[in-house]
Design a protein around this motif. Structure first.
Motif, short mmCIF file in Angstrom:
data_model
loop_
_atom_site.label_atom_id
_atom_site.label_comp_id
_atom_site.label_asym_id
_atom_site.label_seq_id
_atom_site.Cartn_x
_atom_site.Cartn_y
_atom_site.Cartn_z
N GLU A 179 -53.04 -66.48 -1.30
CA GLU A 179 -52.05 -65.96 -0.60
C GLU A 179 -51.74 -66.42 0.74
O GLU A 179 -50.77 -66.53 1.29
N ASP A 180 -52.86 -66.92 1.44
CA ASP A 180 -52.54 -67.69 2.70
C ASP A 180 -51.68 -68.98 2.47
O ASP A 180 -50.75 -69.12 3.30
N ARG B 284 -47.96 -67.64 2.00
CA ARG B 284 -47.65 -67.41 3.46
C ARG B 284 -47.36 -68.45 4.39
O ARG B 284 -46.24 -68.24 5.20
#
Length: 181
Positions: A97-98, A101
């Motif tokens: 997810e990081d 992003r």
């Protein structure tokens, strides 16, 4: 063999510590690569040049004892030829997810059906993290702008003796040997 004799034999077998400190990454455009690795949140250690024909740029991933270096005229390897470099994380979902992003194209999680290590040819792997969330068994991948390939491996619990200290393995072996007597 007595415990003392066994200890002497084991201490002779203990390897001298050697740490991997630096990986050279072949790139075609150092500035573009600097932007990429900076976007990962890695620490810029060095950006140094001597004229137009020599430059070194070094980054360290957060928490890592090993850095990467790329630049101009520091390796003859073809840009994008570094493959299979591994980053270790404790939560692959959060890291994926990081990375997303941060604008990094990253694979979906996958695991090896044998539960040990992924196959480079894509055979024997299946989509999703390891269903039992076994340590060492779930992966994602991404590439830098030149196609240098990174594998992110989830490790939640280290195997005994895998802590950079060969003495631990010898001590564990001796403890098991004593317990068996």
């Amino acid at each position: 063999m007595s415990i003392g004799e066994r200890r002497a034999t084991q201490s002779a077998d203990v390897a001298i510590a050697m740490n991997i400190e630096l990986l050279l990454i072949p790139v075609s455009d150092p500035d573009r690569s600097r932007t990429c690795y900076q976007s990962l949140g890695w620490h810029l250690d060095i950006d140094h040049s001597l004229g137009d024909d020599y430059r070194i740029i070094q980054f360290s991933p957060p928490g890592s004892g090993c850095a990467i270096m790329f630049g101009t005229n520091i390796t003859a390897a073809a840009p994008g030829s570094a493959q299979g470099m591994h980053l270790v994380v404790s939560d692959i979902d959060n890291v994926r997810e990081d990375l997303l992003r941060r604008g990094i194209a990253v694979s979906d999680p996958f695991h090896d059906v044998g539960g040990i290590f992924h196959h480079s040819n894509g055979k024997g792997i299946t989509a999703g993290p390891n269903p039992d969330r076994k340590s060492y068994a779930s992966y994602i991948t991404f590439e830098d702008p030149d196609g240098n390939g990174w594998t992110v491996q989830e490790i939640t619990a280290r195997l005994p003796g895998i802590n950079g200290d060969a003495r631990f393995t010898a001590q564990l072996s001796e403890a098991v040997w004593r317990a068996s007597k």
